[in-house]
Design an enzyme around this catalytic site. Structure first.
Site, PDB file in Angstrom:
ATOM      1  N   CYS A  15      -1.431   8.176  87.545  1.00 10.36           N
ATOM      2  CA  CYS A  15      -1.666   7.200  86.483  1.00 10.36           C
ATOM      3  C   CYS A  15      -3.121   6.738  86.423  1.00 10.36           C
ATOM      4  CB  CYS A  15      -0.733   6.000  86.667  1.00 10.36           C
ATOM      5  SG  CYS A  15       0.988   6.376  86.241  1.00 10.36           S
ATOM      6  N   THR A  46       3.961  -4.652  71.444  1.00  8.91           N
ATOM      7  CA  THR A  46       3.710  -5.380  72.682  1.00  8.91           C
ATOM      8  C   THR A  46       3.313  -4.482  73.845  1.00  8.91           C
ATOM      9  OG1 THR A  46       6.080  -5.303  73.230  1.00  8.91           O
ATOM     10  CG2 THR A  46       5.271  -7.255  72.068  1.00  8.91           C
ATOM     11  N   ASP A  48       4.800  -2.086  75.210  1.00  2.00           N
ATOM     12  CA  ASP A  48       5.934  -2.048  76.127  1.00  2.00           C
ATOM     13  C   ASP A  48       6.090  -0.666  76.748  1.00  2.00           C
ATOM     14  OD1 ASP A  48       8.269  -3.111  77.448  1.00  2.00           O
ATOM     15  OD2 ASP A  48       8.476  -4.459  75.727  1.00  2.00           O
ATOM     16  N   ASP A  66       5.925  10.382  79.781  1.00  2.78           N
ATOM     17  CA  ASP A  66       4.873  10.104  80.748  1.00  2.78           C
ATOM     18  C   ASP A  66       4.538  11.393  81.495  1.00  2.78           C
ATOM     19  OD1 ASP A  66       3.089   8.754  82.529  1.00  2.78           O
ATOM     20  OD2 ASP A  66       4.272   6.943  82.255  1.00  2.78           O
ATOM     21  N   GLY A 137      12.285  21.113  76.978  1.00  2.00           N
ATOM     22  CA  GLY A 137      10.905  20.698  77.176  1.00  2.00           C
ATOM     23  C   GLY A 137       9.938  21.594  76.432  1.00  2.00           C
ATOM     24  N   SER A 139       5.967  23.820  77.184  1.00  2.00           N
ATOM     25  CA  SER A 139       4.940  24.221  78.140  1.00  2.00           C
ATOM     26  C   SER A 139       3.765  24.862  77.406  1.00  2.00           C
ATOM     27  CB  SER A 139       5.514  25.206  79.165  1.00  2.00           C
ATOM     28  OG  SER A 139       6.012  26.367  78.518  1.00  2.00           O
ATOM     29  N   ASP A 225       7.012  -2.073  84.313  1.00  2.00           N
ATOM     30  CA  ASP A 225       6.649  -1.401  85.561  1.00  2.00           C
ATOM     31  C   ASP A 225       5.134  -1.391  85.687  1.00  2.00           C
ATOM     32  OD1 ASP A 225       6.272   0.528  83.560  1.00  2.00           O
ATOM     33  OD2 ASP A 225       6.918   2.184  84.830  1.00  2.00           O
TER      34      ASP A 225
END
Length: 346
Positions: A15, A46, A48, A66, A137, A139, A225
């Site tokens: 991160c 906000t 969030d 993420d 997903g 790639s 978080d």
């Protein structure tokens, strides 16, 4: 495969490679206004953790994504950390994950297929632990390794916990210790011990499943978080959302032991300085506070803990929910107070 060091491909890992909060705010402010349907309960207003869209009176979909570049060299560990971090945003909204989609970008001319397979295996292991499938997903072939998830969950619309609902007098509880960014910086410099790495891996692969339990506690008013913007940055987002201030008792902050030693000796990430440059004017440190305290407050947390604002009478229930999921109860670290959106550190 053991000679491959994933972090050598990363300009900033975990991160810590997030766009700085000040720059991100400018980018989002320049976006044209989009559709805001009545059933979009949580959008971009906000800052969030995830979007929430109401399906009916009893169900709302929670969706987030993420991904990041390697924070560690071991490919399986990288996959586990990235997947745990991605699912955290679903839990932070009080939701239960349903499934995930993989986000994969790899330099195919530099990484053996076996290494890429280990990354994917690590992510799959975490999803299996969370009780969900990776259902698909996307790639691509890129210069830096990138891995993460799209997380999709479900929650009762009446039980959604955003980062904006804190009330004056609420107690602040942090569910995991700080110091992940500092440990990652120590790893890159060859300063991290085996025990320090074990602690880093322990906390970054601990799912924040307590978030789903918190949704059932009436005294819980706000949850987020703590990730790339550090404790101070994410608390400041909570303050802005609630139009309140906050106080932090620095001495009560939980910190991984080796991270504390490293930051006292000057080890920190570049993202910590970028974070402070973005929001430091809204953080009031105690007179004479050493620089390492600022670095700890702004330290980017990859797969960090939940920051919870709850009524004083709900503290015991909140800590019991955290203890039930991760064996430790979390720490009381501060209070929400009336006043401007600032964080006072005592």
């Amino acid at each position: 495969m053991n000679e491959i060091k994933l972090t050598q491909f990363s300009h900033g890992g975990g991160c810590g490679c997030k766009i700085a909060p000040g720059v991100l705010s400018e980018l989002l402010a320049a976006m044209p206004a989009g559709l805001v349907p009545a059933d979009l309960l949580v959008g971009t207003d906000t800052a969030d953790d995830a979007a929430v869209y109401r399906l009916n009176d009893r169900q709302a979909i929670v969706a987030t994504t993420d991904f990041f570049t390697p924070i560690v060299d071991d490919p399986r560990d990288f996959g586990r950390i990235a997947a745990t971090n991605a699912l955290s945003d679903v839990y932070a909204m009080g939701a239960t994950p349903l499934f995930a989609l993989a986000v994969v970008g790899m330099p195919l001319d530099k990484l053996p297929r076996e290494v890429i397979g280990e990354i994917l295996q690590g992510g799959a292991e975490v999803c299996r632990e969370a009780g969900i499938p990776i259902a698909g997903g996307h790639s691509i072939d890129v210069l830096e390794p990138i891995y993460g998830l799209v997380g999709v969950g479900v929650v009762d619309p009446a039980r959604v916990r955003t980062n904006a609902g804190a009330q004056a007098g609420d107690v602040l509880i942090l569910s995991k210790p700080l110091g992940i960014g500092i440990l990652s910086a120590g790893l890159k410099k060859g300063l991290l011990s085996d025990d320090g790495y074990a602690q880093m891996l322990r906390w970054t692969t601990t799912l924040n499943r307590a978030g789903a339990r918190l949704a059932d506690i009436d005294g819980v008013h706000a949850v987020t978080d703590v990730t790339g913007f550090g404790l101070a940055g994410h608390l400041l987002e909570m303050c802005r959302g609630a139009k309140l201030g906050a106080t932090l008792d620095f001495d009560t902050l939980p910190v991984i032991t080796e991270a504390l030693a490293l930051v006292r000796d000057g080890t920190a990430t570049g993202a910590s300085a970028r974070n402070w440059a973005s929001y430091g004017d809204s953080i009031a440190l105690a007179d004479g506070a050493p620089e390492w305290q600022r670095k700890l407050l702004t330290d980017p947390q990859t797969s960090g803990g939940l920051l919870i604002a709850c009524a004083p009478e709900a503290v015991e229930a909140v800590q019991a929910a955290i203890r039930a999921e991760q064996g430790e109860a979390g720490s009381v670290v501060g209070t929400m107070v009336a006043g401007p959106a600032r964080v006072q550190v005592a």
